[in-house]
Write a protein that holds these residues in place. Sequence first.
Motif, PDB file in Angstrom:
ATOM      1  N   MET A  42       0.852  -1.184   0.000  1.00 44.89           N
ATOM      2  CA  MET A  42       0.000   0.000   0.000  1.00 44.89           C
ATOM      3  C   MET A  42       0.892   1.239   0.000  1.00 44.89           C
ATOM      4  SD  MET A  42      -2.787  -1.699  -0.009  1.00 44.89           S
ATOM      5  CE  MET A  42      -3.969  -0.369  -0.003  1.00 44.89           C
ATOM      6  N   SER A  43       0.509   2.245  -0.808  1.00 39.00           N
ATOM      7  CA  SER A  43       1.356   3.416  -0.932  1.00 39.00           C
ATOM      8  C   SER A  43       0.532   4.627  -1.341  1.00 39.00           C
ATOM      9  CB  SER A  43       2.427   3.153  -1.994  1.00 39.00           C
ATOM     10  OG  SER A  43       3.185   4.309  -2.244  1.00 39.00           O
ATOM     11  N   VAL A  44       0.932   5.790  -0.836  1.00 43.85           N
ATOM     12  CA  VAL A  44       0.385   7.060  -1.279  1.00 43.85           C
ATOM     13  C   VAL A  44       1.568   7.986  -1.537  1.00 43.85           C
ATOM     14  CG1 VAL A  44       0.021   7.951   1.068  1.00 43.85           C
ATOM     15  CG2 VAL A  44      -1.271   8.927  -0.835  1.00 43.85           C
ATOM     16  N   LEU A  45       1.543   8.657  -2.688  1.00 38.43           N
ATOM     17  CA  LEU A  45       2.591   9.580  -3.098  1.00 38.43           C
ATOM     18  C   LEU A  45       1.923  10.883  -3.465  1.00 38.43           C
ATOM     19  CD1 LEU A  45       5.538  10.220  -4.023  1.00 38.43           C
ATOM     20  CD2 LEU A  45       4.857   9.339  -6.261  1.00 38.43           C
ATOM     21  N   THR A  46       2.447  11.986  -2.960  1.00 40.36           N
ATOM     22  CA  THR A  46       1.827  13.268  -3.229  1.00 40.36           C
ATOM     23  C   THR A  46       2.864  14.303  -3.611  1.00 40.36           C
ATOM     24  OG1 THR A  46       0.289  14.909  -2.350  1.00 40.36           O
ATOM     25  CG2 THR A  46       1.825  13.941  -0.797  1.00 40.36           C
ATOM     26  N   ASN A  47       2.430  15.217  -4.474  1.00 40.47           N
ATOM     27  CA  ASN A  47       3.287  16.262  -5.009  1.00 40.47           C
ATOM     28  C   ASN A  47       2.513  17.566  -4.954  1.00 40.47           C
ATOM     29  OD1 ASN A  47       5.147  17.786  -6.388  1.00 40.47           O
ATOM     30  ND2 ASN A  47       4.732  16.855  -8.373  1.00 40.47           N
ATOM     31  N   GLY A  48       3.018  18.541  -4.216  1.00 39.51           N
ATOM     32  CA  GLY A  48       2.333  19.824  -4.089  1.00 39.51           C
ATOM     33  C   GLY A  48       2.895  20.856  -5.029  1.00 39.51           C
ATOM     34  N   ALA A  49       2.096  21.852  -5.337  1.00 41.96           N
ATOM     35  CA  ALA A  49       2.526  22.931  -6.222  1.00 41.96           C
ATOM     36  C   ALA A  49       2.696  24.239  -5.466  1.00 41.96           C
ATOM     37  CB  ALA A  49       1.513  23.112  -7.350  1.00 41.96           C
ATOM     38  N   GLY A  50       2.169  24.295  -4.255  1.00 36.68           N
ATOM     39  CA  GLY A  50       2.221  25.533  -3.483  1.00 36.68           C
ATOM     40  C   GLY A  50       3.392  25.568  -2.525  1.00 36.68           C
ATOM     41  N   ASP A  51       3.348  26.571  -1.656  1.00 39.34           N
ATOM     42  CA  ASP A  51       4.376  26.712  -0.630  1.00 39.34           C
ATOM     43  C   ASP A  51       4.013  25.871   0.590  1.00 39.34           C
ATOM     44  OD1 ASP A  51       5.865  28.539  -2.115  1.00 39.34           O
ATOM     45  OD2 ASP A  51       4.686  30.236  -1.388  1.00 39.34           O
ATOM     46  N   GLY A  52       5.037  25.463   1.308  1.00 35.67           N
ATOM     47  CA  GLY A  52       4.817  24.732   2.546  1.00 35.67           C
ATOM     48  C   GLY A  52       4.997  23.245   2.386  1.00 35.67           C
ATOM     49  N   ALA A  53       5.149  22.602   3.521  1.00 35.85           N
ATOM     50  CA  ALA A  53       5.380  21.160   3.565  1.00 35.85           C
ATOM     51  C   ALA A  53       4.095  20.389   3.294  1.00 35.85           C
ATOM     52  CB  ALA A  53       5.925  20.772   4.936  1.00 35.85           C
ATOM     53  N   LEU A  54       4.268  19.178   2.836  1.00 36.08           N
ATOM     54  CA  LEU A  54       3.172  18.209   2.718  1.00 36.08           C
ATOM     55  C   LEU A  54       3.395  17.128   3.763  1.00 36.08           C
ATOM     56  CD1 LEU A  54       2.874  17.713  -1.128  1.00 36.08           C
ATOM     57  CD2 LEU A  54       1.199  18.776   0.381  1.00 36.08           C
ATOM     58  N   VAL A  55       2.309  16.584   4.284  1.00 38.65           N
ATOM     59  CA  VAL A  55       2.383  15.505   5.264  1.00 38.65           C
ATOM     60  C   VAL A  55       1.503  14.369   4.782  1.00 38.65           C
ATOM     61  CG1 VAL A  55       1.917  14.835   7.654  1.00 38.65           C
ATOM     62  CG2 VAL A  55       2.729  17.166   7.148  1.00 38.65           C
TER      63      VAL A  55
END
Length: 114
Positions: A73-86
């Motif tokens: 099981m896996s989740v991968l995320t990529n943000g475009a804005g400022d700040g950290a992702l959790v």
Amino acid sequence: MSFLRIGALCAAVAVTGACGGREPTREHTVVYEVSGQETAEVAYVDGDAQLIKGRVVALPWTLTVKSRTGAYMSVLTNGAGDGALVCVLKVDGQVVSTKTSTDVPVVKCDTTLG
């Protein structure tokens, strides 16, 4: 004769995993959580072990799936804005993986169901 009795005993308890170290196959509840920015692109493995390619979602985002022992099981995320992702990955109510992005807003949580 004892070989036959041991074989019969192992067959009788195979579902408990007591013989030969085999784990029983059972269903698990997996919860993916992503937070930290307004939106992010999220890819994950669903309950049928299929990769669901990146979808842009509003954060915080949560998804619950059911899967079986042995599944990856896996989740991968990529943000475009400022700040950290959790990301947080829970199995049967217990946190098994949590990660916070650093310089690059990309984060992945994963596990193999035991």
